[in-house]
Design a protein around this motif. Structure first.
Motif, PDB file in Angstrom:
ATOM      1  N   ASP A 156       1.157  -1.561   1.512  1.00  0.00           N
ATOM      2  CA  ASP A 156       1.697  -0.359   0.879  1.00  0.00           C
ATOM      3  C   ASP A 156       2.684  -0.706  -0.234  1.00  0.00           C
ATOM      4  OD1 ASP A 156       1.797   2.405   0.607  1.00  0.00           O
ATOM      5  OD2 ASP A 156       3.539   2.581   1.906  1.00  0.00           O
ATOM      6  N   ARG A 157       3.493  -1.727  -0.030  1.00  0.00           N
ATOM      7  CA  ARG A 157       4.465  -2.119  -1.058  1.00  0.00           C
ATOM      8  C   ARG A 157       3.785  -2.817  -2.236  1.00  0.00           C
ATOM      9  NH1 ARG A 157       6.568   0.764   1.411  1.00  0.00           N
ATOM     10  NH2 ARG A 157       6.262   1.805  -0.583  1.00  0.00           N
ATOM     11  N   PHE A 158       2.834  -3.683  -1.950  1.00  0.00           N
ATOM     12  CA  PHE A 158       2.227  -4.469  -3.013  1.00  0.00           C
ATOM     13  C   PHE A 158       1.342  -3.616  -3.914  1.00  0.00           C
ATOM     14  CE2 PHE A 158      -0.610  -7.517  -5.026  1.00  0.00           C
ATOM     15  CZ  PHE A 158       0.233  -8.577  -5.319  1.00  0.00           C
ATOM     16  N   ARG A 159       0.733  -2.577  -3.373  1.00  0.00           N
ATOM     17  CA  ARG A 159      -0.168  -1.762  -4.192  1.00  0.00           C
ATOM     18  C   ARG A 159       0.581  -0.829  -5.127  1.00  0.00           C
ATOM     19  NH1 ARG A 159      -2.187   3.532  -2.332  1.00  0.00           N
ATOM     20  NH2 ARG A 159      -0.704   4.441  -0.879  1.00  0.00           N
ATOM     21  N   THR A 160       1.904  -0.699  -4.934  1.00  0.00           N
ATOM     22  CA  THR A 160       2.694   0.205  -5.762  1.00  0.00           C
ATOM     23  C   THR A 160       3.102  -0.510  -7.034  1.00  0.00           C
ATOM     24  OG1 THR A 160       3.541   1.279  -3.754  1.00  0.00           O
ATOM     25  CG2 THR A 160       4.708   1.697  -5.819  1.00  0.00           C
ATOM     26  N   LEU A 161       2.521  -0.107  -8.158  1.00  0.00           N
ATOM     27  CA  LEU A 161       2.784  -0.789  -9.420  1.00  0.00           C
ATOM     28  C   LEU A 161       4.173  -0.485  -9.957  1.00  0.00           C
ATOM     29  CD1 LEU A 161      -0.691  -0.202 -11.066  1.00  0.00           C
ATOM     30  CD2 LEU A 161       0.227  -2.388 -10.337  1.00  0.00           C
TER      31      LEU A 161
END
Length: 483
Positions: free
Chosen positions: A148-153
């Motif tokens: 969830d954190r990594f996919r947030t650009l």
């Protein structure tokens, strides 16, 4: 949100983060040259040396199996034999970067295995970042929170304000910076930033909260005291419900009936209770308690045929939304060339890229059909086909009206110039024109002369206009094919 009492452990957490982007028109050749200069390798199925090049130790993708999975017309688009503009042109590069994701709750070690960049028709592309979480016993909540954190650009939630990526000596405050300053450091100049209906990031109207799509494989530890993959686990995987700010596992729903109903609609459970596939518009994941050999095979499928099935589903939805957006922006009584372009684009998409049957194997077909249902592509395609019918009807009425008006004008010119011109002024226009006689013309003779001269001019203008329109049409088609 309710805290969960049990915390399953994973032996494997593999993820692919997919970022769709819009590419500047006519820039695909330059981008390909740029990628090849930056160490990206063109991906072709006949190069079997690439079967285990991009997926990490112990994982590989059978090129032969991928080709057999899809019917020939779909395989031609997904796996071209050469640099075909009407196909998915893939360029891949091995990274093997050891990185750390720093979050408020904890730090997570992960490895960026490789990066794919796809150049697709309709000025679209995909960046795929292939990631593996390090460790032998990974808490399930940790894997979900990482995804969830990594996919947030960009920073959208409070957790993002305290999330950083450490890679080598560099620290990145935004995932966007990590993607465009490290993994694809020279891709950004090719992105299309033109304004479409006020969209903010990369101008793609389907983008929600500037987040990447997530394809994930979660391998659960299968021990004697381990529990089966519960409905709550499946729901959390689809929603990427990881941890709250205190590090406790969370779930974004509390009604058991709602969770049960949601999972029923979004689960492919052919191999339950040990293996489930969850899918919605933001995630497509495999959750399994299978033994290691089977787990590796399932992971390979997620890297291979299912990966391409997801890309194709996302591509379909993006293009359908793009076509709908083009239609909504048309000024129907003025944008005649744009109407022709839209009709051409819809017909091209329908004929070359959107088929009801794409997959040859039953299990792959069922998963692909469920993906298409989740994305709502069939309903969107129906709307686009109705748009095509409306455009055809409008174009037919408009062209009929224009032909009638042109025929009436030409008939008037033909009759008037024929009657008056042939009988009154034609003799004066032979050989050396007697310009002095025209001063003595009567009103009817002047009218005949005017109609004759304007008739000639109108014929010349119409001929030149038709030639120019045909040249423009051919140029647009050639330009589109080259892109």
């Amino acid at each position: 949100m309710d805290k969960l009492n049990t915390e399953p452990l994973l032996h494997t957490a593999l993820m692919q983060f997919i970022f769709p982007f819009s590419m500047k028109k006519g820039e695909s050749k330059k981008l390909i040259q740029q990628l090849q200069g930056d160490g990206f390798t063109t991906f072709f199925l006949d190069n079997k040396a690439l079967e285990d090049a991009y997926y990490g130790d112990g994982y590989s993708v059978s090129h032969e199996r991928m080709e057999r999975t899809y019917l020939p017309f779909a395989a031609h688009v997904l796996f071209p034999r050469q640099n075909d503009v009407d196909s998915f042109r893939r360029f891949s590069r091995v990274n093997n970067l050891d990185c750390i994701l720093e979050m408020p709750q904890q730090t997570i070690n992960f490895k960026v295995l490789s990066t794919d960049i796809f150049i697709c028709p309709f000025q679209l592309g995909f960046v795929t970042i292939r990631v593996k979480l390090e460790g032998e016993s990974i808490p399930y909540s940790t894997a979900l929170e990482f995804a969830d954190r990594f996919r947030t650009l960009e920073k959208t939630f409070i957790q993002d304000d305290y999330t950083y990526i450490h890679c080598g000596e560099e620290i990145y405050e935004l995932v966007e910076h990590f993607v465009f300053r490290n993994l694809g450091d020279r891709l950004e100049p090719f992105l299309d930033h033109s304004d479409i209906n006020g969209a903010y990031f990369e101008t793609l109207p389907f983008f929600v909260d500037e987040r990447m799509q997530v394809q994930a494989f979660y391998g659960f530890q299968n021990e004697e005291n381990s529990e089966e993959i519960t409905v709550d686990c499946r729901y959390r995987a689809s929603q990427l419900d990881g941890m709250d700010l205190k590090g406790a596992p969370t779930i974004s729903a509390s009604d058991p009936e709602y969770i049960e109903h949601y999972c029923k609609e979004h689960t492919y459970n052919r191999w339950g209770p040990d293996t489930y596939y969850m899918m919605n518009e933001q995630t497509f994941c495999c959750l399994t308690r299978a033994e290691p050999k089977i787990a590796v095979r399932l992971a390979n499928q997620m890297y291979g045929e299912y990966y391409y099935g997801l890309l194709l589903s996302i591509f379909h939805k993006i293009v359908l939304l793009k076509l709908a957006n083009m239609h909504s922006r048309l000024r129907i009584n003025r944008d005649y060339e744009e109407i022709d372009n839209l009709i051409f684009s819809i017909n091209k998409f329908s004929a070359k890229f959107y088929f009801l049957e794409l997959v040859s194997q039953s299990q792959g077909r069922e998963i692909f059909l469920q993906l298409r249902k989740v994305y709502g592509n069939d309903a969107l395609f129906g709307e686009v086909k109705e748009t095509l019918n409306d455009l055809f009807q409008y174009q037919d009425k408009f062209q009929s009206k224009r032909r009638d008006n042109l025929l009436m004008i030409l008939t008037v010119f033909t009759v008037v110039s024929g009657i008056y011109g042939m009988n009154q002024v034609i003799d004066d226009l032979k050989g050396n024109i007697a310009w002095s006689k025209m001063i003595e013309y009567s009103p009817f003779e002047l009218l005949a002369l005017f109609v004759t001269v304007t008739g000639i001019l109108v014929s010349v203008v119409l001929t030149v206009s038709a030639l120019l329109n045909e040249l423009k049409r051919r140029y647009r088609k050639k330009y589109t094919d080259l892109d």
